[in-house]
Design a protein around this motif. Structure first.
Motif, PDB file in Angstrom:
ATOM      1  N   THR A  23       8.458   2.980  -0.480  1.00 53.03           N
ATOM      2  CA  THR A  23       9.615   2.273  -0.394  1.00 53.03           C
ATOM      3  C   THR A  23      10.376   2.420  -1.994  1.00 53.03           C
ATOM      4  OG1 THR A  23       8.722   0.619   1.112  1.00 53.03           O
ATOM      5  CG2 THR A  23      10.838   0.168   0.037  1.00 53.03           C
ATOM      6  N   PHE A  93      13.731   1.645   6.336  1.00 52.87           N
ATOM      7  CA  PHE A  93      14.649   1.675   5.053  1.00 52.87           C
ATOM      8  C   PHE A  93      16.024   2.467   5.481  1.00 52.87           C
ATOM      9  CE2 PHE A  93      16.261   3.973   1.548  1.00 52.87           C
ATOM     10  CZ  PHE A  93      15.993   3.112   0.307  1.00 52.87           C
ATOM     11  N   SER A 209      10.148  -2.228  -5.756  1.00 43.90           N
ATOM     12  CA  SER A 209       9.733  -2.916  -4.745  1.00 43.90           C
ATOM     13  C   SER A 209       8.830  -3.997  -4.778  1.00 43.90           C
ATOM     14  CB  SER A 209       8.818  -1.806  -3.877  1.00 43.90           C
ATOM     15  OG  SER A 209       7.658  -1.384  -4.825  1.00 43.90           O
TER      16      SER A 209
END
Length: 252
Positions: A23, A93, A209
């Protein structure tokens, strides 16, 4: 078959390392122009003029890169905090990126404009108006408040369906109304930033993240508290209405 014991613990840790790093890498990639100008300003610049030039370019590209990418990161983090830890990372995402792009872009434009106005006012009161230098500290406080409200802005964007001005207004109100929770977000996020710049390999893989997880977790606690208070108020109101109805029936 679920692994248990020590191996199960290592497996869960490795899963979270993968989730956080993937991520974060996606967030960095989608923010490349902003990251480039920030890096140029803070690391490569050799004088104040180059620093300001890089920061101006970073401010220009931020609404179109950094803000949508951060909204997408928060969309993934929201799933984790809500208990959906096994969501597909790429799909979640980029779905968050697409769904929130327009609102995050206009939010980024507005935030950037406010930051620029406050920074210019700060410099004017500090350097040009000698009798009003004390007011420059007020603008430092406003800049800090606006910066902290961005954590709640991104969290609310992916959690609610609101218009842009409602999002920014409520993000600022929550930041002011829950100062301890906001302060804890800042302190922990600052700690993550400090450690990341001490061990720079953390920046491309975990920094963003981890900050997203911390800030959305704190926001979610605020959300649950507000929801509980709302439900309690509704229950008390309903009880009062029932008492009124009973009183009217007794009179009859």
């Amino acid at each position: 078959m679920e692994m248990r014991g020590l191996m199960g613990g290592f497996y869960k840790i490795s899963e979270w390392i993968m989730r956080l790093s993937v991520t974060n890498v996606l967030w960095i990639i989608c923010s490349i122009p902003f990251v480039f100008f920030i890096f140029s300003g803070l690391v490569i610049s050799q004088n104040e003029g180059q620093l300001y030039s890089s920061l101006i370019w970073a401010a220009i590209v931020a609404p179109f890169t950094f803000f949508p990418a951060t909204a997408a990161l928060y969309a993934v983090v929201r799933k984790w905090i809500m208990g959906e830890v096994d969501v597909p990372l790429f799909k979640t995402f980029f779905r968050g990126y697409k769904e929130n792009y327009v609102q995050s872009m206009f939010g980024g434009l507005l935030y950037t404009l406010l930051f620029v106005i406050m920074f210019v006012d700060y410099k004017v009161y500090l350097n040009e108006l000698n009798n009003f230098q004390l007011l420059s500290y007020v603008f430092i406080g406003l800049i800090f408040l606006l910066f902290v409200s961005m954590f709640n802005f991104f969290s609310m964007m992916v959690h609610y369906h609101m218009k842009l001005f409602q999002l920014i207004k409520n993000a600022i109100l929550i930041t002011i109304g829950r100062p301890l929770r906001s302060l804890s977000t800042v302190i922990v996020s600052g700690g993550i930033l400090f450690i990341s710049f001490q061990f720079t390999f953390l920046i491309p893989f975990f920094m963003g993240s981890l900050i997203g997880v911390v800030s959305f977790y704190n926001f979610h606690l605020i959300y649950l508290k507000l929801k509980e208070q709302q439900e309690r108020a509704e229950a008390e109101k309903q009880a009062e209405e029932e008492d009124v109805e009973i009183s009217e029936d007794v009179r009859k």
